[in-house]
Design an enzyme around this catalytic site. Structure first.
Site, PDB file in Angstrom:
ATOM      1  N   HIS A   1       0.839  -1.199   0.000  1.00 37.65           N
ATOM      2  CA  HIS A   1       0.000   0.000   0.000  1.00 37.65           C
ATOM      3  C   HIS A   1       0.875   1.250   0.000  1.00 37.65           C
ATOM      4  O   HIS A   1       1.939   1.271   0.617  1.00 37.65           O
ATOM      5  CB  HIS A   1      -0.915   0.012   1.224  1.00 37.65           C
ATOM      6  CG  HIS A   1      -1.951  -1.064   1.191  1.00 37.65           C
ATOM      7  ND1 HIS A   1      -3.175  -0.888   0.609  1.00 37.65           N
ATOM      8  CD2 HIS A   1      -1.921  -2.344   1.623  1.00 37.65           C
ATOM      9  CE1 HIS A   1      -3.868  -2.015   0.712  1.00 37.65           C
ATOM     10  NE2 HIS A   1      -3.128  -2.919   1.329  1.00 37.65           N
TER      11      HIS A   1
ATOM     12  N   ALA B   1      17.628 -18.765   4.024  1.00 38.23           N
ATOM     13  CA  ALA B   1      16.455 -18.911   4.879  1.00 38.23           C
ATOM     14  C   ALA B   1      16.172 -17.628   5.653  1.00 38.23           C
ATOM     15  O   ALA B   1      17.091 -16.965   6.136  1.00 38.23           O
ATOM     16  CB  ALA B   1      16.653 -20.075   5.842  1.00 38.23           C
TER      17      ALA B   1
ATOM     18  N   LYS C   1      21.331  -9.365   1.052  1.00 40.44           N
ATOM     19  CA  LYS C   1      22.462  -8.826   0.287  1.00 40.44           C
ATOM     20  C   LYS C   1      23.247  -9.980  -0.333  1.00 40.44           C
ATOM     21  O   LYS C   1      23.323 -11.060   0.254  1.00 40.44           O
ATOM     22  CB  LYS C   1      23.397  -8.027   1.193  1.00 40.44           C
ATOM     23  CG  LYS C   1      22.759  -6.783   1.746  1.00 40.44           C
ATOM     24  CD  LYS C   1      23.704  -6.017   2.637  1.00 40.44           C
ATOM     25  CE  LYS C   1      22.963  -4.774   3.118  1.00 40.44           C
ATOM     26  NZ  LYS C   1      23.516  -4.161   4.261  1.00 40.44           N
TER      27      LYS C   1
END
Length: 181
Positions: A110, A152, A172
């Site tokens: 949003h 993960a 990253k």
């Protein structure tokens, strides 16, 4: 979107909402309860609802899919149980890519800077030979390059380069992914 103010009405058309209700019924009665090895059956159901599904695709029965018509699944890709494909916008998963359990691929957000916080959808493109490990979160508009690995529980807010191992919050690139024969 049909409504700029999410506080006063639905963001999607009546047709879209009805299609999602029908999909939810089919999902609960035919998709979710199907035995694990019935990947062809689930691929058939997804195609019936407009998904583009390649050959040899493995979508497991407890994958949460918001709108199948916004999915494109490449040959031999796999999506594990409890993954969420929040396909308010397009999601493309490349050939031989794996989406592990609990991964959230989310195309909607949003605009909180505008009155009414209107819904924004941005496509997510996951390249070929990608592995997204357990419980990672992929933000709207992200592209994962071919061969990259997402660790993960990573939170991916930007595009990730091809053939890199990437992890963290925010995610990253950490090192080059090299395949051993």
């Amino acid at each position: 979107m049909i409504n700029e103010d999410t506080f006063t009405g639905a963001s999607f058309s009546l047709r879209n909402r009805i299609a999602r209700v029908i999909w939810a019924i089919v999902y609960q009665l035919l998709f979710e309860i199907s035995p694990r090895p019935m990947h062809g059956w689930r691929s058939f159901l997804l195609r019936c609802f407009g998904a583009k599904v390649g050959k040899g695709v493995h979508v497991y029965p407890r994958v949460n899919i918001w709108a199948p018509w916004n999915l494109e699944l490449g040959d031999k890709c796999g999506v594990a149980n409890t993954a969420i494909l929040y396909s308010q916008g397009k999601i493309k998963i490349g050939k031989r890519s794996v989406i592990s359990q609990g991964v959230n691929v989310c195309t909607g957000t949003h605009d909180y800077t505008r009155k009414g916080s209107p819904l924004i959808t941005k496509p997510i493109i996951i390249g070929d030979n990608v592995w997204v490990a357990a419980e990672a979160f992929i933000h709207p508009g992200v592209e994962l390059g071919d061969g990259c690995v997402i660790g993960a529980r990573a939170v991916v807010v930007n595009d990730m380069p091809a053939w890199m191992v990437c992890a963290g919050h925010p995610c990253k690139p950490l090192k080059k992914r090299e395949l051993i024969d």
